[in-house]
Each structure stands twice: as C-alpha cells, then as structure tokens.
Design a protein around this motif. Sequence first.
Motif, mmCIF file in Angstrom:
data_model
loop_
_atom_site.group_PDB
_atom_site.id
_atom_site.type_symbol
_atom_site.label_atom_id
_atom_site.label_comp_id
_atom_site.label_asym_id
_atom_site.label_seq_id
_atom_site.Cartn_x
_atom_site.Cartn_y
_atom_site.Cartn_z
ATOM 1 N N LEU A 65 19.135 -6.968 52.653
ATOM 2 C CA LEU A 65 18.504 -6.748 53.957
ATOM 3 C C LEU A 65 16.994 -6.957 53.862
ATOM 4 O O LEU A 65 16.387 -7.592 54.736
ATOM 5 C CB LEU A 65 18.817 -5.339 54.460
ATOM 6 C CG LEU A 65 20.275 -5.029 54.802
ATOM 7 C CD1 LEU A 65 20.402 -3.587 55.307
ATOM 8 C CD2 LEU A 65 20.832 -5.993 55.839
ATOM 9 N N ALA A 66 16.389 -6.431 52.808
ATOM 10 C CA ALA A 66 14.942 -6.587 52.633
ATOM 11 C C ALA A 66 14.567 -8.060 52.468
ATOM 12 O O ALA A 66 13.580 -8.535 53.058
ATOM 13 C CB ALA A 66 14.477 -5.777 51.427
ATOM 14 N N GLY A 73 12.277 0.764 57.976
ATOM 15 C CA GLY A 73 12.945 1.563 59.004
ATOM 16 C C GLY A 73 14.302 1.000 59.374
ATOM 17 O O GLY A 73 15.272 1.741 59.578
ATOM 18 N N GLU A 74 14.410 -0.316 59.474
ATOM 19 C CA GLU A 74 15.686 -0.954 59.802
ATOM 20 C C GLU A 74 16.693 -0.776 58.666
ATOM 21 O O GLU A 74 17.892 -0.567 58.910
ATOM 22 C CB GLU A 74 15.457 -2.439 60.081
ATOM 23 C CG GLU A 74 14.724 -2.708 61.382
ATOM 24 C CD GLU A 74 14.310 -4.169 61.532
ATOM 25 O OE1 GLU A 74 14.206 -4.628 62.681
ATOM 26 O OE2 GLU A 74 14.075 -4.844 60.496
ATOM 27 N N ILE A 75 16.200 -0.839 57.435
ATOM 28 C CA ILE A 75 17.095 -0.632 56.291
ATOM 29 C C ILE A 75 17.594 0.807 56.259
ATOM 30 O O ILE A 75 18.777 1.064 56.009
ATOM 31 C CB ILE A 75 16.365 -0.989 54.985
ATOM 32 C CG1 ILE A 75 16.059 -2.492 54.949
ATOM 33 C CG2 ILE A 75 17.191 -0.583 53.766
ATOM 34 C CD1 ILE A 75 15.184 -2.921 53.796
ATOM 35 N N VAL A 79 21.907 2.349 56.940
ATOM 36 C CA VAL A 79 22.809 3.193 56.166
ATOM 37 C C VAL A 79 22.938 4.613 56.728
ATOM 38 O O VAL A 79 23.936 5.285 56.470
ATOM 39 C CB VAL A 79 22.384 3.285 54.683
ATOM 40 C CG1 VAL A 79 22.647 1.973 53.987
ATOM 41 C CG2 VAL A 79 20.935 3.686 54.543
ATOM 42 N N PHE A 80 21.941 5.050 57.512
ATOM 43 C CA PHE A 80 21.976 6.419 58.031
ATOM 44 C C PHE A 80 22.485 6.514 59.464
ATOM 45 O O PHE A 80 23.027 7.546 59.852
ATOM 46 C CB PHE A 80 20.580 7.053 57.949
ATOM 47 C CG PHE A 80 20.229 7.583 56.597
ATOM 48 C CD1 PHE A 80 20.728 8.800 56.151
ATOM 49 C CD2 PHE A 80 19.418 6.861 55.738
ATOM 50 C CE1 PHE A 80 20.408 9.294 54.901
ATOM 51 C CE2 PHE A 80 19.088 7.343 54.479
ATOM 52 C CZ PHE A 80 19.585 8.561 54.057
ATOM 53 N N GLN A 81 22.298 5.459 60.253
ATOM 54 C CA GLN A 81 22.656 5.530 61.662
ATOM 55 C C GLN A 81 24.078 5.016 61.914
ATOM 56 O O GLN A 81 24.736 4.487 61.007
ATOM 57 C CB GLN A 81 21.636 4.749 62.498
ATOM 58 C CG GLN A 81 20.302 5.461 62.667
ATOM 59 C CD GLN A 81 20.412 6.714 63.542
ATOM 60 O OE1 GLN A 81 21.494 7.093 64.004
ATOM 61 N NE2 GLN A 81 19.281 7.382 63.756
#
Length: 446
Positions: A65-66, A73-75, A79-81
């Motif tokens: 992703l990076a 924030g998007e990364i 995984v959290f959202q």
Amino acid sequence: MAADHLLKEELHASISDPALDTMNFLNGITHRYPEAISFAPGRPYDGFFDVEEIFGHIRRYLDHLAENGHSPGEIRDAVFQYGPTHGQIRELIADSLLKDENIDVPPEAIVVTVGCQEAMLLTLRALFASRDDVLLVASPCYVGITGAARLLDIELTPVEERADGLRCADVQAAIRAERARGRRPRALYVVPDHSNPSGVTLSLEARGELLELAAREDVLLLEDSPYRMVSPGRQVPTLKSLDRDRRVVHLGSYSKTLFPGARVGFAVADQVVVDRDGSTGLLVDEITKIKSMVTVNTSALGQAAVGGMLLAADGRTADINVETSRYYGDAMQAILRELDETFPEDERTALGVRWNRPTGGFFLTMDVPFRVDNSALERSAEDYGVIWTPMSYFYPQGGGANCIRLSISYLSQSEITDGVKRLARFIRDETAARVPSQPTRKPTSC
C-alpha cells in the motif's frame, strides 16, 4: 407460547433440517472420540502453517500500500476500519485468477467475501427472486450449498451424479421437467474438479457441453472449485475460463490454498444486469448490496494476510502450492494403495466393497454391503477407533445409504495406514454381523 420458552415449530424450518443435525452429530463424534483416526474432516493439513509467517504476510501487504502511494492514515484505515464492502484486494485476486486460471475479468467484477460460503449465500439471494425459481444440484452434493438454499427457502432439484460426474442429458432432462411443472430452473451449482463429496472431476468435453447447455437453456452455472490448486498434475480448465457468454458465476476461496483461518473468499459475477429504465450494471454490484446488509465487509486483517501471500507469490498460487498438492496427491495414492492391499480383489468382490479412484482433491467414496447411518458411525468410532462420513448426508432427497466418504486431507500417511486397517476390521465385522435371514441389500453406488 409461555414467557420462558420458544416453540421450535415457530422458528425457521431450516433449523429442523436433518442436514444441520447430522453435521452437528459428526462434530460431536469427533470430540467424544479424540483418539479415533478421523477420515471425516475436509480441513487442510496443519503441517503447512507457521504462526510467525502471518505477521510477514500482513507487513508485505502494508508495504505494498505504501509503495502505491497510500498515506500513513490510509494504511491505518486499511487494517483498522471497516473498509469497502466489495473488498480491498480485488486487484490482487483478479491478477491471480488471470495467472493461475486464465480467468480474465476486471477487479470490478469481483466481491471479496467471508469464505466461499458467504459467496454462495449472497449469490443465491441475488439470483433467486421467486418461489418458482429452483436450483439444480448434483446428487450427492456439498452440504454448504444445500444448507444455504434451505436457509433461503430455495427449492432444490437434484440431478444424479454418475461415476464420471454430471451428464448434460441428465441436467437437460431436469431443466425441462421443472419447466413442465411451471417452475424456472435458475442455476446449476457444480464442483467440476475433485468434487466434495465424491471426488469426481468433469472432463473437458463435459464442461464444454455444460456451457452450451447453459446458453441454450438460459441458466447460470455456479462454479465452486476449491481443490484445483491443491491437487497434483495439470488441471482441466475452469468453466469460467471457458465461458464466452457470461454464463458462469465463479465462487472462490483461499481456505484450501493459502490461509483457512483468514476466511477470505470471493465471487466473480460479471453478468450484465439491465434495469427497467435501461441502465446497466453487473451482478456483482447487486451481490455487494446484499453483503452490506449481512457482513458489511470482509475482515481487513484477513484480506491483508491473503493479499500479502498473493504478493509474495506474484499472484501464482499454484507455485506456492507445489508441496501442498504433492502432499495431498501422495495421501490420496496412499489410501488407494492401502485399500487395494487391505481388500484383495477376491475379498472385495465377495464382500461387495468398492471405491472410486479420484485423481486429486480431498475425498473418495466407498460402497459397503450394509447400511451406514449415525448408529453405525458411533460403533465404528467407539469400538474400532475410526471415523468417516455417511454419504447419506450429501443426498438432498435421500440416497447413499450404503456409502461412506473418506477424507485424506488432515492425516499423515501413517495415520492413513492405521485408519484403513481399523476401517477394514469394522467393515468385515459389520458385514459378518448381518442377520442371515434378512435379504442382502445391494449396495447403492455412490
């Protein structure tokens, strides 16, 4: 109804379906007799898994992703959202399908699901709109699809599976018989490769005939093929890779090939849907709407782990399953060899015992000269220390009373050897214990 209890007859009828009870019974047997050798579970072999690798898989996906320009924030959100309902790794799945299976579909035609089971449930819910819509299935058939249909009150039409699989003439006869009854055959569910429970694989010719039949009779094919990448040798092309008319909804899973605990599956549904106003979309969009009301989205961590594994393999899951497919292929050959040696041809003929010879997958079936029900399974587990699955579990409208399913996926070769010896003692004793005055029941072919 009293305040302190509910009436079972007022709950949904699927709860009382015998299939649900029998699978619970099988699970209970396994727990009650932990020392028994079990040919029952269709789960992957534990020896291929390493706990520490999970973290590397997730890290690889986050690095991906990076590298593709996602901000910290998007990364974090990835995984959290909750994440998008249609899934986060569709591009990786599409790439893998093309490289592994020559299935060329855009990522937008894919929805990532909670295992293949959710893919089945959502697809059935989207397609079956009327009580007159019927689902054709093989008989015997995987209980996951029959259970999903039961939950959704979808009528099933069984089509007899022959020794070489479903035959087009039988499917066509079932379609026309249902239409004569005023019902609409909507789709045929098929496991074309090393099927569960029978282990049968459809020939290339039979696949072509099924696709032609689907186009001619205006039905869809729901293709579920989880055992291809974990079976040895060159595989017959998937129905979806041969599909030129968008007749196939391909239902997939990474539970057998990559990571069972991640519970990541998918549906490829590129069929065009036309609205009354003439606007168009894809069937996958309608399936995704339903998913938003069922599971909202598939686990972000599960997708990250599977995504990392796909990245590590450059999308070629066949390459990272070379050892796995060899292991399962050797296990299948081991049980066939043990059965051949344990039951010499003259004895198996005298007993009325026979089995098929799958070329891959996890399962084979065996005919025996007596009824194999739950009580027989209990005797087998308690007195002989061996567990198997009655094939009657897999027949939607009855059948398989003299057949058992044997799974090789979860056992070592030494366990297979010992298990076949235990099974042979059970079969010989059970056959000898039949009351002579009763007529011999001819085994029903699996």
